[in-house]
Structures are given as structure tokens and as C-alpha cells.
Design a protein around this motif. Structure first.
Motif, mmCIF file in Angstrom:
data_model
loop_
_atom_site.group_PDB
_atom_site.id
_atom_site.type_symbol
_atom_site.label_atom_id
_atom_site.label_comp_id
_atom_site.label_asym_id
_atom_site.label_seq_id
_atom_site.Cartn_x
_atom_site.Cartn_y
_atom_site.Cartn_z
ATOM 1 N N ARG A 41 47.858 -5.920 48.784
ATOM 2 C CA ARG A 41 48.565 -4.787 48.186
ATOM 3 C C ARG A 41 47.647 -3.591 47.941
ATOM 4 O O ARG A 41 48.093 -2.448 47.994
ATOM 5 C CB ARG A 41 49.203 -5.222 46.856
ATOM 6 N N ILE A 42 46.386 -3.870 47.639
ATOM 7 C CA ILE A 42 45.447 -2.774 47.375
ATOM 8 C C ILE A 42 45.285 -1.913 48.616
ATOM 9 O O ILE A 42 45.327 -0.677 48.547
ATOM 10 C CB ILE A 42 44.092 -3.342 46.907
ATOM 11 N N GLU A 43 45.094 -2.564 49.776
ATOM 12 C CA GLU A 43 44.973 -1.801 51.014
ATOM 13 C C GLU A 43 46.272 -1.073 51.338
ATOM 14 O O GLU A 43 46.250 0.073 51.808
ATOM 15 C CB GLU A 43 44.602 -2.736 52.167
ATOM 16 N N LEU A 44 47.409 -1.729 51.106
ATOM 17 C CA LEU A 44 48.692 -1.084 51.375
ATOM 18 C C LEU A 44 48.867 0.157 50.509
ATOM 19 O O LEU A 44 49.274 1.223 50.996
ATOM 20 C CB LEU A 44 49.840 -2.064 51.129
ATOM 21 N N ALA A 45 48.572 0.022 49.211
ATOM 22 C CA ALA A 45 48.721 1.153 48.289
ATOM 23 C C ALA A 45 47.866 2.332 48.731
ATOM 24 O O ALA A 45 48.321 3.488 48.744
ATOM 25 C CB ALA A 45 48.346 0.719 46.870
ATOM 26 N N ASP A 46 46.625 2.058 49.133
ATOM 27 C CA ASP A 46 45.732 3.131 49.588
ATOM 28 C C ASP A 46 46.252 3.768 50.872
ATOM 29 O O ASP A 46 46.192 4.987 51.045
ATOM 30 C CB ASP A 46 44.323 2.573 49.797
ATOM 31 N N LEU A 47 46.803 2.944 51.759
ATOM 32 C CA LEU A 47 47.275 3.443 53.053
ATOM 33 C C LEU A 47 48.456 4.390 52.904
ATOM 34 O O LEU A 47 48.539 5.415 53.580
ATOM 35 C CB LEU A 47 47.655 2.264 53.958
ATOM 36 N N ILE A 48 49.395 4.060 52.008
ATOM 37 C CA ILE A 48 50.624 4.862 51.891
ATOM 38 C C ILE A 48 50.564 5.874 50.748
ATOM 39 O O ILE A 48 51.542 6.557 50.466
ATOM 40 C CB ILE A 48 51.858 3.946 51.725
ATOM 41 N N GLY A 49 49.414 5.939 50.068
ATOM 42 C CA GLY A 49 49.216 6.991 49.078
ATOM 43 C C GLY A 49 49.865 6.764 47.736
ATOM 44 O O GLY A 49 50.328 7.715 47.086
ATOM 45 N N VAL A 50 49.919 5.503 47.288
ATOM 46 C CA VAL A 50 50.425 5.199 45.950
ATOM 47 C C VAL A 50 49.393 4.337 45.237
ATOM 48 O O VAL A 50 48.380 3.941 45.816
ATOM 49 C CB VAL A 50 51.787 4.464 45.996
ATOM 50 N N THR A 51 49.642 4.042 43.969
ATOM 51 C CA THR A 51 48.739 3.194 43.209
ATOM 52 C C THR A 51 49.233 1.749 43.219
ATOM 53 O O THR A 51 50.414 1.486 43.495
ATOM 54 C CB THR A 51 48.630 3.661 41.754
ATOM 55 N N ALA A 52 48.332 0.818 42.893
ATOM 56 C CA ALA A 52 48.731 -0.583 42.785
ATOM 57 C C ALA A 52 49.771 -0.762 41.688
ATOM 58 O O ALA A 52 50.651 -1.626 41.775
ATOM 59 C CB ALA A 52 47.506 -1.459 42.510
#
Length: 228
Positions: A41-52
Motif C-alpha cells: 500500500r505504501i508504494e501504491l499511495a506514493d504512485l497515485i499521489g495519496v497518503t497511506a
């Protein structure tokens, strides 16, 4: 026949005049993790521009972030049907430019990932009321082993340090441990139907007759997990 009349009476795949039941929350997050092939989820959040924390909010509230789905669709070409429901074409532009695009005539659905497994709802009893506290994606075999059915009203009940699997279809008392309510107040206990035709609640060596007018049987405890 006017175009308006034709549209009004057309049977669209998805309703035009009312919202559809889009996937959201944890299901959507796992779908995006699978789609982008990120590790967590951390990588996903960074990729799409949101926070964890935003992802956690989506999970808690079963949120569907429509603006993000539109953005992903415009950026990658992944179909909105796939993003919203997990069906249809899951590919658009080649995201990684490693393998050639798949033929557009090929339609696929999502792989059998963990988030496609059936949900098992978990409850506890607080002040006599049934309260949902969590839900899990569980393999079908786990349901079978614990004598409950996937995609049904069966659920897991946390009670007195035990995890009781409730078969919601077994509401006719014979002999065993049941979830029942008296005037809307829930409890778990040993119920038996005796030769006199009446149902009794057993508490140790004592037994008490059940008033059928104020008592409702919600299911039978068919399996128990105890913490050690």
C-alpha cells in the motif's frame, strides 16, 4: 419513435438512471496493487499521489474515489468497467513497455486474488446488541472446514475469548449452542428441545424454559476457535 423514448426503454448493461454498486475500499486497493504490480500500500499511495492514511480511510468507509479512477483510466487506458467492477478489459496502454499489448479482442476478468474471495463478517455482542467489528476475505475451504457457507448470511462471532462460527440457517433448536435474542438482547447459550416439546436454556445444572414469544434464534454455533 423518438430517441428519448428509445433511450428511456433501453436495457443498459449498467443502469443509466441510478448509481451502480461500484467496488470500493479494500477490494479496490488490492485491485490497484495488482494492476500496477507494486509491493504494498505504501508504494501504491506514493504512485497515485495519496497518503497511506487515505487508503485506510477508503478501507474503513468502503470509499470509491471516482476522480482517481477517471485519472487512472485517462493515463493508462485501463477500462472504467475493470476499475469499477473488476470485469472487462484490465489493460490499456502498456504500463511497463516490456511486453506487447494483448489483442483488444481478448476479454479477461480478474485473477483469483485474495480480494476476490468471499467475505466473512465478524461481530461481537456489546450491551446486548450485535455489533460488526471486522470482515475478512477467506478461502472457500475455510468456510467448508468450519461448517458455514461462503456468500451467505453466516458469520463469525467473538464471544468470551472464543471465535464462534454461526450458521445462520440453523434456527430450529435441537441441541447445542445457539445465538439467540430475548426482547432484542443477544446472547449465546446452550439450548435444547426436550421430549415435552419445549425449548430450555441450560446454565450448568439449571434449566430455564424459553418464551417463544420474545425469543428469536439467529443461528447455531457450528464451530469454535479458541485463543491460547
Amino acid at each position: 419513435m423518438s430517441d428519448y423514448y428509445k433511450l428511456k426503454n433501453n436495457k443498459f448493461r449498467f443502469p443509466l438512471d441510478k448509481p451502480s454498486q461500484y467496488d470500493g475500499g479494500k477490494v479496490l486497493i488490492e485491485r490497484l496493487i495488482h494492476l500496477f504490480k507494486v509491493k504494498n500500500r505504501i508504494e501504491l499511495a506514493d504512485l497515485i499521489g495519496v497518503t497511506a492514511g487515505t487508503l485506510s480511510t477508503w478501507t474503513t468507509r468502503e470509499t470509491v474515489p471516482h476522480e482517481l479512477l477517471i485519472r487512472i483510466h485517462l493515463a493508462t487506458g485501463v477500462s472504467m468497467e475493470y476499475l469499477c467492477f473488476g470485469t472487462g478489459l484490465s489493460y490499456g496502454e502498456d504500463l511497463f513497455q516490456v511486453t506487447p499489448p494483448k489483442p483488444q479482442t481478448q476479454v479477461q476478468t480478474e485473477p483469483d486474488e485474495a480480494y476476490k474471495m468471499p467475505l466473512l463478517n465478524m461481530f461481537d455482542i456489546e450491551n446486548g446488541k450485535l455489533r460488526q467489528i471486522d470482515k475478512y476475505r477467506i478461502d472457500d475451504n475455510f468456510f467448508f472446514i468450519n461448517r458455514i457457507s461462503p456468500r451467505s448470511e453466516d458469520f463469525l462471532l467473538k464471544s468470551d475469548g472464543k471465535h464462534c462460527f454461526i450458521n445462520a440457517n440453523e434456527t430450529t433448536v435441537t441441541k447445542g449452542c445457539y445465538l439467540f435474542s430475548i426482547n432484542g438482547s443477544y446472547q449465546v447459550g446452550d439450548l435444547r428441545q426436550m421430549p415435552d416439546g419445549n425449548i430450555y436454556f441450560f446454565d450448568g445444572d439449571d434449566k430455564y424454559p424459553i418464551n417463544a414469544d420474545v425469543t428469536k434464534i439467529h443461528g447455531k454455533v457450528v464451530s469454535v476457535l479458541e485463543t491460547v
